[in-house]
Design a protein around this motif. Structure first.
Motif, PDB file in Angstrom:
ATOM      1  N   SER A 204      30.865  43.807  35.253  1.00  0.00           N
ATOM      2  CA  SER A 204      32.247  44.125  35.616  1.00  0.00           C
ATOM      3  C   SER A 204      32.786  43.115  36.621  1.00  0.00           C
ATOM      4  O   SER A 204      33.931  42.643  36.510  1.00  0.00           O
ATOM      5  CB  SER A 204      32.313  45.537  36.200  1.00  0.00           C
ATOM      6  OG  SER A 204      33.634  45.857  36.601  1.00  0.00           O
ATOM      7  N   MET A 205      31.955  42.742  37.576  1.00  0.00           N
ATOM      8  CA  MET A 205      32.361  41.756  38.583  1.00  0.00           C
ATOM      9  C   MET A 205      32.559  40.383  37.940  1.00  0.00           C
ATOM     10  O   MET A 205      33.539  39.679  38.213  1.00  0.00           O
ATOM     11  CB  MET A 205      31.303  41.691  39.678  1.00  0.00           C
ATOM     12  CG  MET A 205      31.704  40.846  40.883  1.00  0.00           C
ATOM     13  SD  MET A 205      30.426  40.896  42.180  1.00  0.00           S
ATOM     14  CE  MET A 205      30.421  42.663  42.537  1.00  0.00           C
ATOM     15  N   VAL A 206      31.627  40.003  37.075  1.00  0.00           N
ATOM     16  CA  VAL A 206      31.722  38.702  36.399  1.00  0.00           C
ATOM     17  C   VAL A 206      32.978  38.621  35.550  1.00  0.00           C
ATOM     18  O   VAL A 206      33.709  37.618  35.576  1.00  0.00           O
ATOM     19  CB  VAL A 206      30.462  38.457  35.540  1.00  0.00           C
ATOM     20  CG1 VAL A 206      30.689  37.298  34.572  1.00  0.00           C
ATOM     21  CG2 VAL A 206      29.259  38.188  36.425  1.00  0.00           C
ATOM     22  N   ARG A 207      33.266  39.686  34.795  1.00  0.00           N
ATOM     23  CA  ARG A 207      34.471  39.662  33.943  1.00  0.00           C
ATOM     24  C   ARG A 207      35.737  39.570  34.789  1.00  0.00           C
ATOM     25  O   ARG A 207      36.715  38.912  34.404  1.00  0.00           O
ATOM     26  CB  ARG A 207      34.493  40.903  33.040  1.00  0.00           C
ATOM     27  CG  ARG A 207      33.507  40.832  31.880  1.00  0.00           C
ATOM     28  CD  ARG A 207      33.780  41.928  30.852  1.00  0.00           C
ATOM     29  NE  ARG A 207      33.513  43.243  31.389  1.00  0.00           N
ATOM     30  CZ  ARG A 207      32.340  43.873  31.281  1.00  0.00           C
ATOM     31  NH1 ARG A 207      31.319  43.286  30.672  1.00  0.00           N
ATOM     32  NH2 ARG A 207      32.169  45.083  31.782  1.00  0.00           N
ATOM     33  N   GLU A 208      35.714  40.219  35.966  1.00  0.00           N
ATOM     34  CA  GLU A 208      36.869  40.147  36.854  1.00  0.00           C
ATOM     35  C   GLU A 208      37.065  38.720  37.371  1.00  0.00           C
ATOM     36  O   GLU A 208      38.182  38.210  37.415  1.00  0.00           O
ATOM     37  CB  GLU A 208      36.682  41.112  38.024  1.00  0.00           C
ATOM     38  CG  GLU A 208      37.881  41.160  38.972  1.00  0.00           C
ATOM     39  CD  GLU A 208      37.707  42.190  40.081  1.00  0.00           C
ATOM     40  OE1 GLU A 208      38.472  42.146  41.054  1.00  0.00           O
ATOM     41  OE2 GLU A 208      36.792  43.034  39.956  1.00  0.00           O
ATOM     42  N   TRP A 209      35.983  38.084  37.769  1.00  0.00           N
ATOM     43  CA  TRP A 209      36.075  36.697  38.231  1.00  0.00           C
ATOM     44  C   TRP A 209      36.634  35.791  37.139  1.00  0.00           C
ATOM     45  O   TRP A 209      37.527  34.986  37.370  1.00  0.00           O
ATOM     46  CB  TRP A 209      34.692  36.190  38.639  1.00  0.00           C
ATOM     47  CG  TRP A 209      34.169  36.732  39.927  1.00  0.00           C
ATOM     48  CD1 TRP A 209      34.900  37.289  40.942  1.00  0.00           C
ATOM     49  CD2 TRP A 209      32.803  36.779  40.340  1.00  0.00           C
ATOM     50  NE1 TRP A 209      34.062  37.678  41.961  1.00  0.00           N
ATOM     51  CE2 TRP A 209      32.787  37.386  41.635  1.00  0.00           C
ATOM     52  CE3 TRP A 209      31.604  36.377  39.764  1.00  0.00           C
ATOM     53  CZ2 TRP A 209      31.601  37.581  42.337  1.00  0.00           C
ATOM     54  CZ3 TRP A 209      30.426  36.562  40.461  1.00  0.00           C
ATOM     55  CH2 TRP A 209      30.420  37.165  41.737  1.00  0.00           C
ATOM     56  N   ILE A 210      36.085  35.928  35.942  1.00  0.00           N
ATOM     57  CA  ILE A 210      36.457  35.032  34.847  1.00  0.00           C
ATOM     58  C   ILE A 210      37.888  35.312  34.377  1.00  0.00           C
ATOM     59  O   ILE A 210      38.611  34.389  33.964  1.00  0.00           O
ATOM     60  CB  ILE A 210      35.433  35.135  33.704  1.00  0.00           C
ATOM     61  CG1 ILE A 210      34.093  34.597  34.204  1.00  0.00           C
ATOM     62  CG2 ILE A 210      35.908  34.375  32.472  1.00  0.00           C
ATOM     63  CD1 ILE A 210      32.957  34.762  33.234  1.00  0.00           C
ATOM     64  N   ALA A 211      38.313  36.565  34.429  1.00  0.00           N
ATOM     65  CA  ALA A 211      39.684  36.898  34.036  1.00  0.00           C
ATOM     66  C   ALA A 211      40.694  36.175  34.902  1.00  0.00           C
ATOM     67  O   ALA A 211      41.835  35.917  34.483  1.00  0.00           O
ATOM     68  CB  ALA A 211      39.906  38.402  34.110  1.00  0.00           C
ATOM     69  N   GLY A 212      40.309  35.816  36.113  1.00  0.00           N
ATOM     70  CA  GLY A 212      41.220  35.119  37.022  1.00  0.00           C
ATOM     71  C   GLY A 212      41.364  33.633  36.740  1.00  0.00           C
ATOM     72  O   GLY A 212      42.201  32.960  37.356  1.00  0.00           O
ATOM     73  N   ILE A 213      40.568  33.101  35.816  1.00  0.00           N
ATOM     74  CA  ILE A 213      40.653  31.683  35.462  1.00  0.00           C
ATOM     75  C   ILE A 213      41.659  31.528  34.316  1.00  0.00           C
ATOM     76  O   ILE A 213      41.547  32.213  33.298  1.00  0.00           O
ATOM     77  CB  ILE A 213      39.281  31.130  35.016  1.00  0.00           C
ATOM     78  CG1 ILE A 213      38.231  31.383  36.101  1.00  0.00           C
ATOM     79  CG2 ILE A 213      39.377  29.640  34.689  1.00  0.00           C
ATOM     80  CD1 ILE A 213      36.819  31.030  35.667  1.00  0.00           C
ATOM     81  N   PRO A 214      42.638  30.642  34.444  1.00  0.00           N
ATOM     82  CA  PRO A 214      43.610  30.467  33.352  1.00  0.00           C
ATOM     83  C   PRO A 214      42.945  29.983  32.074  1.00  0.00           C
ATOM     84  O   PRO A 214      41.921  29.295  32.113  1.00  0.00           O
ATOM     85  CB  PRO A 214      44.568  29.391  33.905  1.00  0.00           C
ATOM     86  CG  PRO A 214      44.356  29.382  35.384  1.00  0.00           C
ATOM     87  CD  PRO A 214      42.926  29.780  35.604  1.00  0.00           C
ATOM     88  N   ASN A 215      43.553  30.319  30.958  1.00  0.00           N
ATOM     89  CA  ASN A 215      43.091  29.788  29.681  1.00  0.00           C
ATOM     90  C   ASN A 215      43.516  28.326  29.541  1.00  0.00           C
ATOM     91  O   ASN A 215      44.412  27.855  30.228  1.00  0.00           O
ATOM     92  CB  ASN A 215      43.653  30.606  28.517  1.00  0.00           C
ATOM     93  CG  ASN A 215      42.996  31.973  28.391  1.00  0.00           C
ATOM     94  OD1 ASN A 215      41.894  32.194  28.906  1.00  0.00           O
ATOM     95  ND2 ASN A 215      43.649  32.883  27.719  1.00  0.00           N
ATOM     96  N   LYS A 216      42.875  27.636  28.626  1.00  0.00           N
ATOM     97  CA  LYS A 216      43.211  26.236  28.383  1.00  0.00           C
ATOM     98  C   LYS A 216      44.627  26.123  27.827  1.00  0.00           C
ATOM     99  O   LYS A 216      45.098  27.014  27.134  1.00  0.00           O
ATOM    100  CB  LYS A 216      42.233  25.619  27.371  1.00  0.00           C
ATOM    101  CG  LYS A 216      40.778  25.605  27.853  1.00  0.00           C
ATOM    102  CD  LYS A 216      39.892  25.072  26.762  1.00  0.00           C
ATOM    103  CE  LYS A 216      38.427  25.126  27.155  1.00  0.00           C
ATOM    104  NZ  LYS A 216      37.539  24.678  26.085  1.00  0.00           N
TER     105      LYS A 216
END
Length: 216
Positions: A204-216
């Motif tokens: 859950s924490m990892v998905r939250e971190w990654i969700a904050g990165i913009p898509n290409k």
């Protein structure tokens, strides 16, 4: 009737086993200690990597280069490596560095690395190209790559947690990871054996971190 009952039993057993292999409804796998990651001993699991025919690695894969770089790919500043690839043919050749490709340090003091996305470069006929390849650290307790570091190709890691993580990252612009969430994500899902509840919380924490990165 017996045939129908047998089919139903097999289906139920398959479903139950599949559920055990997942820690939540997202399909995330359990987090286990992966060989070669963290402080874990053993060879990194995965498939062998090889350069395309006609491309030769000249010298060592190193943590520093004094020559001009002609291609830069990848992210992850802790394991930046440099390699010279020579095209020995009369035609341009495309080289692919797949997501999950690992770099294994010759020294147990230096960090091994993993490439987080698939990158492709073209090397012109007869050219020796200095490539800078960025990778993320998979051993937090070791030293980052330096001028004395030397590496060899590792496997393309196929551990379930790494495959799942790389799938989360495949469409992200890693150059815009302003929160720096990718590196701790790699450490979190590979270094230790976690119980089901802790695995769920970690993903859950990892998905939250990654969700904050913009898509290409």
């Amino acid at each position: 009737m017996k045939t129908m009952l047998l089919a139903a039993f097999i289906g139920l057993a398959f479903f139950s086993c599949s559920k055990k292999d997942k820690v939540d409804s997202s399909g995330a796998p359990p987090i286990t200690a992966i060989p070669g990651f963290g402080d874990n001993q053993g060879a990194i699991p995965g498939t062998a990597f090889s350069l395309p025919q006609g491309i030769q690695l000249q010298g060592s894969i190193a943590g520093e280069s004094t020559s001009d770089v002609c291609e830069t790919v990848g992210f992850g500043t802790l394991v930046d490596v440099y390699l010279v690839l020579k095209n020995t043919t009369a035609a341009e050749i495309r080289v692919t560095f797949p997501a999950g490709l690992t770099l294994v340090s010759a020294s147990a003091d230096d960090q091994n690395g993993i490439v987080a996305q698939t990158y492709e470069i073209n090397i012109a006929a007869g050219i020796a190209c200095v490539v800078r390849l960025g990778a993320y650290c998979i051993n937090a307790s070791r030293h980052p790559a330096s001028s004395t570091s030397r590496y060899t190709w590792g496997t393309v890691c196929n551990a379930p947690a790494i495959v799942y993580l790389l799938n989360l990252l495949k469409d992200k612009d890693l150059g815009k990871d302003e929160g720096g969430g990718v590196q701790p994500s790699v450490w979190m899902v590979s270094a230790d054996e976690l119980d089901s509840q802790t695995s769920r919380q970690s993903w859950s924490m990892v998905r939250e971190w990654i969700a904050g990165i913009p898509n290409k």
